[in-house]
Design an enzyme around this catalytic site. Structure first.
Site, PDB file in Angstrom:
ATOM      1  N   ASP A 149       0.856  -1.187   0.000  1.00 24.70           N
ATOM      2  CA  ASP A 149       0.000   0.000   0.000  1.00 24.70           C
ATOM      3  C   ASP A 149       0.892   1.238   0.000  1.00 24.70           C
ATOM      4  O   ASP A 149       2.127   1.119  -0.077  1.00 24.70           O
ATOM      5  CB  ASP A 149      -0.932   0.007   1.225  1.00 24.70           C
ATOM      6  CG  ASP A 149      -0.184   0.234   2.530  1.00 24.70           C
ATOM      7  OD1 ASP A 149       1.065   0.270   2.519  1.00 24.70           O
ATOM      8  OD2 ASP A 149      -0.844   0.379   3.572  1.00 24.70           O
ATOM      9  N   ASP A 159       1.446   4.794   2.291  1.00 24.24           N
ATOM     10  CA  ASP A 159       1.077   5.421   3.569  1.00 24.24           C
ATOM     11  C   ASP A 159       1.531   6.879   3.589  1.00 24.24           C
ATOM     12  O   ASP A 159       2.687   7.170   3.248  1.00 24.24           O
ATOM     13  CB  ASP A 159       1.778   4.690   4.730  1.00 24.24           C
ATOM     14  CG  ASP A 159       1.545   3.189   4.687  1.00 24.24           C
ATOM     15  OD1 ASP A 159       0.451   2.746   5.047  1.00 24.24           O
ATOM     16  OD2 ASP A 159       2.477   2.448   4.281  1.00 24.24           O
ATOM     17  N   ASP A 162      -3.240   4.618   2.710  1.00 28.10           N
ATOM     18  CA  ASP A 162      -3.567   5.013   4.088  1.00 28.10           C
ATOM     19  C   ASP A 162      -3.193   6.478   4.288  1.00 28.10           C
ATOM     20  O   ASP A 162      -2.049   6.870   4.025  1.00 28.10           O
ATOM     21  CB  ASP A 162      -2.753   4.176   5.104  1.00 28.10           C
ATOM     22  CG  ASP A 162      -3.241   2.737   5.174  1.00 28.10           C
ATOM     23  OD1 ASP A 162      -4.354   2.456   4.701  1.00 28.10           O
ATOM     24  OD2 ASP A 162      -2.494   1.896   5.707  1.00 28.10           O
TER      25      ASP A 162
HETATM   26  N1  CTP Z   1       0.851   1.112  11.370  1.00 27.07           N
HETATM   27  C1  CTP Z   1       0.301   1.566  12.527  1.00 27.07           C
HETATM   28  N2  CTP Z   1      -1.037   1.412  12.759  1.00 27.07           N
HETATM   29  C2  CTP Z   1      -1.814   0.805  11.845  1.00 27.07           C
HETATM   30  C3  CTP Z   1      -1.265   0.337  10.646  1.00 27.07           C
HETATM   31  C4  CTP Z   1       0.091   0.505  10.433  1.00 27.07           C
HETATM   32  O1  CTP Z   1       1.003   2.133  13.356  1.00 27.07           O
HETATM   33  N3  CTP Z   1      -3.111   0.648  12.100  1.00 27.07           N
HETATM   34  C5  CTP Z   1       2.278   1.287  11.151  1.00 27.07           C
HETATM   35  C6  CTP Z   1       2.969  -0.050  11.087  1.00 27.07           C
HETATM   36  O2  CTP Z   1       3.464  -0.417  12.343  1.00 27.07           O
HETATM   37  C7  CTP Z   1       4.081   0.221  10.137  1.00 27.07           C
HETATM   38  C8  CTP Z   1       3.600   1.371   9.281  1.00 27.07           C
HETATM   39  O3  CTP Z   1       2.467   1.916   9.930  1.00 27.07           O
HETATM   40  O4  CTP Z   1       5.199   0.643  10.848  1.00 27.07           O
HETATM   41  C9  CTP Z   1       3.271   0.954   7.894  1.00 27.07           C
HETATM   42  O5  CTP Z   1       2.387  -0.141   7.904  1.00 27.07           O
HETATM   43  P1  CTP Z   1       2.115  -1.047   6.636  1.00 27.07           P
HETATM   44  O6  CTP Z   1       1.650  -0.219   5.489  1.00 27.07           O
HETATM   45  O7  CTP Z   1       1.231  -2.154   7.048  1.00 27.07           O
HETATM   46  O8  CTP Z   1       3.549  -1.712   6.357  1.00 27.07           O
HETATM   47  P2  CTP Z   1       4.765  -1.255   5.456  1.00 27.07           P
HETATM   48  O9  CTP Z   1       5.981  -1.363   6.290  1.00 27.07           O
HETATM   49  O10 CTP Z   1       4.502   0.058   4.815  1.00 27.07           O
HETATM   50  O11 CTP Z   1       4.820  -2.419   4.380  1.00 27.07           O
HETATM   51  P3  CTP Z   1       4.304  -2.347   2.867  1.00 27.07           P
HETATM   52  O12 CTP Z   1       5.420  -1.710   2.121  1.00 27.07           O
HETATM   53  O13 CTP Z   1       4.060  -3.751   2.428  1.00 27.07           O
HETATM   54  O14 CTP Z   1       3.058  -1.530   2.860  1.00 27.07           O
HETATM   55 MN    MN Z   2       2.685   0.421   3.757  1.00 25.27          MN
HETATM   56 MN    MN Z   3      -0.392   0.837   5.549  1.00 23.55          MN
END
Ligand code: CTP
Ligand code: MN
Ligand code: MN
Length: 503
Positions: A327, A329, A427
């Site tokens: 995703d 963020d 997000d």
């Molecule tokens: N996070 C959080 N609260 C959430 C969702 C995510 O604090 N409800 C934090 C996670 O701990 C992470 C960061 O936001 O450190 C990003 O989360 P995520 O998008 O799930 O993981 P990524 O490391 O970005 O992996 P990817 O590249 O696959 O998206």
């Molecule tokens: Mn992410």
């Molecule tokens: Mn995320």
């Protein structure tokens, strides 16, 4: 709302003062330090408390004041290796075995150091072994880059971690994640399990998997898991946006193994899950950095129009330098605290008007109600909670693509016409300016790095870290920070840049 108690704290970039306990010590010339490696956290904490009860000064952090370094099942070389890695290789402190401490505790005073208490030296034969000795226990004490030399092992251990997560066995999942993180940080390619002697977080199970791969090229357990119907079905079902492990397990029990079976089953799907099913193919394709940048420009434009001066920062895996992710963020704030409140509904309306959103679910900031932001300086109710309470929007976007997006449609031509977009998860998180550094740190990840930071804070510093704040349980005060560097300093950790948080 002023969510943080703003109190000036005097700290000098470390934990030196808060660890001094001379006032409580019956033996002012003796300062003990318990080495955690091989001893383990809970035993170290237990012995620390016992020692203090008996009137000994036991420091949490190694400083030049320490007179006795106590360890268990370590050789002199191993302890010296650890001390060197912390910049204290030439300490004059005594290196003694745990037996010295237990004898001192039962005698009620520091025992004479006898030959049998002293750690024996052991020849380290290889460079690898020496490297292993200096690996710190917590992932947040280490630098973990994206490229490392042990992918066969980390992929195997990550698959077992994923399987444990799908089975809701959180403890086992974390153990495998920690083991994988140790190998990611290991400086050499592992060709012999003996190289890993003394490495933290490698339990019998993980070592067995590594041994199996070294001997046979693959791990039987990993391959059996990979092939298992349950793992494949749960992975597929939780791959649907909006479906968690509980729902997937329930569907599995009902005999559902794949998307067609799910749709035939007549199971009621909520809005998120319907969107997840509709865009399943796109959402299981990673988002590229180029696509993330396209989204970033659109978010900046929408946020800038609604709230001039707001800051939009790409966080998550892309901030750590990953070339793709599941995703995108974004963290959003504004230097004038309060201006950011209620930004999400306005931005969402603007994005909807431009037809960028396929699905979205927003929630407002709930920090004040969450019982974690005390008006009085009490401790946060749930110190180590990883859930935060920011205003946010979890969404699925139509991300414009430069070329007609056809490769998936070729495989499944159900949409007929070529489209110039792909679906992707986005997000958006909005935080008050005074919490920005904590939110930035919390949303940059990796998930294991965050978990380790909170564990370090709780176990080693008696502090509670969240994406909102850092609270010192001993001093009973919040420690404000404007930058991530300041948070690391409060925690007495060396600063680790985002690209080295890929634990
Ligand atoms: N996070 C959080 N609260 C959430 C969702 C995510 O604090 N409800 C934090 C996670 O701990 C992470 C960061 O936001 O450190 C990003 O989360 P995520 O998008 O799930 O993981 P990524 O490391 O970005 O992996 P990817 O590249 O696959 O998206
Ligand atoms: Mn992410
Ligand atoms: Mn995320």
């Amino acid at each position: 709302m002023v969510p943080l108690k703003r109190r000036k704290v005097s700290w000098t970039g470390g934990a030196s003062t808060s660890d001094s306990r001379d006032d409580a010590s019956k033996f002012p010339q003796v300062v003990l330090f318990l080495l955690e490696r091989k001893m383990g956290t809970s035993r170290r904490i237990f012995l620390t408390e016992l020692g203090r009860k008996k009137g000994f000064r036991v420091d949490e952090v190694f400083t030049e004041n320490v007179t006795h370094v106590i360890s268990e099942k370590n050789s002199g070389d191993e302890v010296r290796g650890w001390l060197s890695s912390q910049g204290h290789g030439s300490t004059p402190a005594h290196l003694v075995d745990i037996s010295w401490l237990t004898e001192s505790l039962s005698a009620g005073c520091p025992a004479h150091i006898l030959q049998r208490h002293r750690l024996t030296e052991r020849q380290t034969s290889s460079r690898d072994e020496a490297a292993a000795f200096s690996m710190p226990v917590y992932a947040c004490q280490r630098r973990t880059t994206l490229d490392h030399r042990n992918a066969v092992f980390t992929e195997a251990l990550s698959l077992l971690a994923e399987n444990a997560e799908l089975s809701e066995d959180g403890g086992r999942a974390v153990a495998f994640r920690r083991a994988a993180a140790t190998l990611k940080a290991f400086p050499e390619q592992v060709t012999d399990a003996r190289q890993l002697r003394g490495c933290p977080c490698l339990g019998r199970h993980s070592l067995g998997v590594i041994q199996d791969i070294l001997e046979n090229g693959t791990s039987r357990e990993v391959e059996a898991t990979r092939r298992s119907e349950r793992f494949q079905a749960l992975k597929l079902l939780t791959g649907i946006f909006g479906v968690g492990t509980k729902t997937a397990a329930q569907w599995f029990r009902e005999g559902i193994r794949n998307l067609p079976q799910l749709l035939q089953s007549g199971c009621a799907l909520n809005g998120a899950q319907r969107a997840g099913v509709a865009h399943y193919d796109d959402l299981t394709q990673d988002v590229t950095k180029a696509e993330a940048d396209v989204v970033g420009r659109i978010v900046e434009e929408a946020v800038g129009a609604e709230l001039p001066g707001a800051r939009v920062v790409l966080v998550g895996g892309f901030r750590r330098g990953k070339p793709s992710g599941h995703d995108v963020d974004f963290l959003i704030t504004h230097p004038q605290e309060g201006r950011e409140e209620g930004l999400i509904p306005k931005v969402v309306a603007r994005l909807e008007a431009r037809d960028f959103l396929l699905y979205h679910k927003s929630s407002r900031n709930s920090y004040a109600e969450a019982n974690v932001a005390p008006a009085r300086p009490a401790r946060p109710a749930r110190p180590a909670s990883s859930m935060d309470h920011f205003e946010r929007c979890l969404s699925i976007w139509k991300v414009p693509t430069p070329e007609p997006h056809s490769h998936r449609d070729d495989a499944a031509p159900r949409r007929g016409e070529c489209r110039r977009w792909r679906a992707a998860r986005v997000d958006l998180v909005v935080c008050p300016f005074s919490q920005f550094a904590f939110a930035l740190l919390g949303w940059t990840g990796s998930k294991l790095f965050e978990r380790e930071l909170r564990r370090w804070a709780a176990h080693r510093k008696d502090m509670s870290l969240s994406s909102h704040a850092l609270y010192d349980n001993k001093q009973r005060e919040f420690l404000p920070a404007a930058t991530e560097e300041e948070i690391f300093a409060h925690l007495a950790l060396e600063y680790v840049p985002p690209s080295e948080r890929n634990a």
